[in-house]
Design an enzyme around this catalytic site. Structure first.
Site, PDB file in Angstrom:
ATOM      1  N   ASP A  52       0.837  -1.203   0.000  1.00  0.00           N
ATOM      2  CA  ASP A  52       0.000   0.000   0.000  1.00  0.00           C
ATOM      3  C   ASP A  52       0.867   1.247   0.000  1.00  0.00           C
ATOM      4  O   ASP A  52       2.097   1.155   0.089  1.00  0.00           O
ATOM      5  CB  ASP A  52      -0.974  -0.009   1.197  1.00  0.00           C
ATOM      6  CG  ASP A  52      -0.348  -0.537   2.490  1.00  0.00           C
ATOM      7  OD1 ASP A  52       0.890  -0.581   2.576  1.00  0.00           O
ATOM      8  OD2 ASP A  52      -1.096  -0.899   3.402  1.00  0.00           O
ATOM      9  N   GLU A  99      -9.720  -1.284   5.403  1.00  0.00           N
ATOM     10  CA  GLU A  99     -10.317  -1.050   6.718  1.00  0.00           C
ATOM     11  C   GLU A  99     -11.606  -1.871   6.856  1.00  0.00           C
ATOM     12  O   GLU A  99     -12.158  -2.334   5.854  1.00  0.00           O
ATOM     13  CB  GLU A  99     -10.620   0.448   6.870  1.00  0.00           C
ATOM     14  CG  GLU A  99      -9.402   1.363   6.703  1.00  0.00           C
ATOM     15  CD  GLU A  99      -8.435   1.324   7.895  1.00  0.00           C
ATOM     16  OE1 GLU A  99      -8.444   0.340   8.665  1.00  0.00           O
ATOM     17  OE2 GLU A  99      -7.654   2.280   8.028  1.00  0.00           O
ATOM     18  N   ASN A 159      -7.522  -3.017  14.308  1.00  0.00           N
ATOM     19  CA  ASN A 159      -8.944  -3.078  13.913  1.00  0.00           C
ATOM     20  C   ASN A 159      -9.202  -4.187  12.885  1.00  0.00           C
ATOM     21  O   ASN A 159     -10.281  -4.257  12.306  1.00  0.00           O
ATOM     22  CB  ASN A 159      -9.412  -1.722  13.368  1.00  0.00           C
ATOM     23  CG  ASN A 159      -8.727  -1.333  12.061  1.00  0.00           C
ATOM     24  OD1 ASN A 159      -7.892  -2.086  11.545  1.00  0.00           O
ATOM     25  ND2 ASN A 159      -9.069  -0.180  11.515  1.00  0.00           N
ATOM     26  N   HIS A 181      -7.542  -4.701  10.015  1.00  0.00           N
ATOM     27  CA  HIS A 181      -7.236  -4.431   8.599  1.00  0.00           C
ATOM     28  C   HIS A 181      -5.987  -5.187   8.136  1.00  0.00           C
ATOM     29  O   HIS A 181      -5.116  -5.516   8.937  1.00  0.00           O
ATOM     30  CB  HIS A 181      -7.119  -2.920   8.308  1.00  0.00           C
ATOM     31  CG  HIS A 181      -5.898  -2.242   8.817  1.00  0.00           C
ATOM     32  ND1 HIS A 181      -5.870  -0.924   9.218  1.00  0.00           N
ATOM     33  CD2 HIS A 181      -4.619  -2.672   8.976  1.00  0.00           C
ATOM     34  CE1 HIS A 181      -4.662  -0.582   9.585  1.00  0.00           C
ATOM     35  NE2 HIS A 181      -3.881  -1.619   9.454  1.00  0.00           N
TER      36      HIS A 181
HETATM   37  C1  F6R Z   1       1.479  -1.824   6.154  1.00  0.00           C
HETATM   38  C2  F6R Z   1       0.075  -2.222   6.194  1.00  0.00           C
HETATM   39  C3  F6R Z   1      -0.706  -2.330   7.455  1.00  0.00           C
HETATM   40  C4  F6R Z   1       0.093  -2.809   8.658  1.00  0.00           C
HETATM   41  C5  F6R Z   1      -0.779  -2.796   9.897  1.00  0.00           C
HETATM   42  C6  F6R Z   1      -0.007  -3.153  11.135  1.00  0.00           C
HETATM   43  O1  F6R Z   1       1.966  -1.839   4.824  1.00  0.00           O
HETATM   44  O2  F6R Z   1      -0.460  -2.455   5.174  1.00  0.00           O
HETATM   45  O3  F6R Z   1      -1.794  -3.209   7.246  1.00  0.00           O
HETATM   46  O4  F6R Z   1       0.586  -4.083   8.419  1.00  0.00           O
HETATM   47  O5  F6R Z   1      -1.331  -1.528  10.075  1.00  0.00           O
HETATM   48  O6  F6R Z   1       0.915  -2.147  11.403  1.00  0.00           O
HETATM   49  P1  F6R Z   1       2.097  -2.404  12.409  1.00  0.00           P
HETATM   50  O7  F6R Z   1       2.847  -3.544  11.888  1.00  0.00           O
HETATM   51  O8  F6R Z   1       2.910  -1.127  12.389  1.00  0.00           O
HETATM   52  O9  F6R Z   1       1.462  -2.675  13.722  1.00  0.00           O
END
Ligand code: F6R
Length: 274
Positions: free
Chosen positions: A68, A144, A137, A139
């Protein structure tokens, strides 16, 4: 279809086992990796960098697609996911920069850019291993809650909770409101999904992903429909799973049979948790 849960002893152990899976595939020849950013894959990237330096693990035949990107940020912005993945991983190994792709966050036409990116992944032959983290959450990528389970790479609005979680990376507090993310349908097409999660704040999302219904409310639950998903958890992230003992037992049998997720690329597990 298999979902394999791997209970690890520590964050470093999660990273080492994820690195084992990636290494097995990368040593086979040209490979396409889907690259998540954030804290979760950090121990995986650290371990891959170590193996590159100390064990001649080459990424010279790897193509990388970030999962992303923030909308509105140019590639060069310090917090763009392009800059982040370079800083955290790519600049420390021999993956050729001309084969590192990211959605262009500052494209004039973001909708067209998202479609172009989805098509570019397909043109590259699809993702062999998609590395994933999970948001508190539920995702994955920036899909989301309430994301379509069939969605393609597209423009999304970031949830307030995600912007709060990620505010730590934006000292001015100016977290983008929009992003481009591979869709859940896109992620489902990866040949193998490797999700790493650690920490107590992920425990509820992990429980919903593994044991809850497949639901847009927990986008990561789409992995229950994935052709091959490996979910690596540290003890804190696994702490709310109600069938923990069952997963542990299945893991022991798989280990005894030599069918550990260390080499999922080469062997199907004998016992499937789900
Ligand atoms: C990152 C992404 C997000 C993260 C998620 C967890 O490229 O797509 O889905 O993997 O927000 O974030 P962290 O690992 O920082 O807790």
């Amino acid at each position: 279809m298999t979902v394999q849960i791997v209970l690890c002893e520590s964050v470093d152990h999660v990273g080492a086992r994820a690195a084992d899976i990636i290494e097995a595939r990368v040593r086979q020849g040209p490979a396409v990796l889907g690259l998540a950013t954030g804290g979760s894959p950090s121990s995986t990237y650290q371990e891959l960098i170590r193996r590159h330096r100390e064990e001649q693990l080459s990424f010279g035949q790897v193509t990388g697609f970030t999962l992303d990107e923030y909308a509105g940020l140019p590639k060069e912005h310090e917090q763009s996911y392009y800059s982040t993945i370079r800083r955290e991983f790519v600049d420390h190994v021999d993956l050729p920069l001309e084969r590192l792709f990211t959605p262009q966050g500052d494209a004039a036409d973001l909708v067209a850019e998202a479609e172009r990116y989805d098509a570019a992944i397909a043109t590259a032959g699809g993702v062999d291993i998609q590395i994933l983290g999970i948001g508190a959450n539920g995702h994955i990528g920036f899909n989301e809650p309430t994301s379509s389970l069939a969605s393609r790479t597209r423009v999304k609005t970031l949830a307030g909770a995600t912007r709060t979680d990620n505010a730590r990376f934006f000292p001015d507090g100016d977290v983008p409101r929009l992003c481009l993310t591979q869709g859940l349908g896109t992620i489902r097409e990866a040949k193998l999904a490797v999700l790493v999660a650690m920490g107590e704040n992920k425990a509820a999302a992990v429980q919903a992903m593994v044991e809850g219904p497949v639901s847009a409310n927990c986008p990561a639950s789409v992995l229950q429909l994935h052709r091959r998903a490996v979910i690596l958890l540290d003890p804190a992230a696994a702490s709310r799973l109600s069938m923990l003992e069952y997963y542990r037992e299945a893991q022991e049998f798989n280990d005894q049979l030599g069918q550990t997720p260390t080499r999922p690329w080469l062997q199907e597990p004998a016992l499937q948790q789900g």
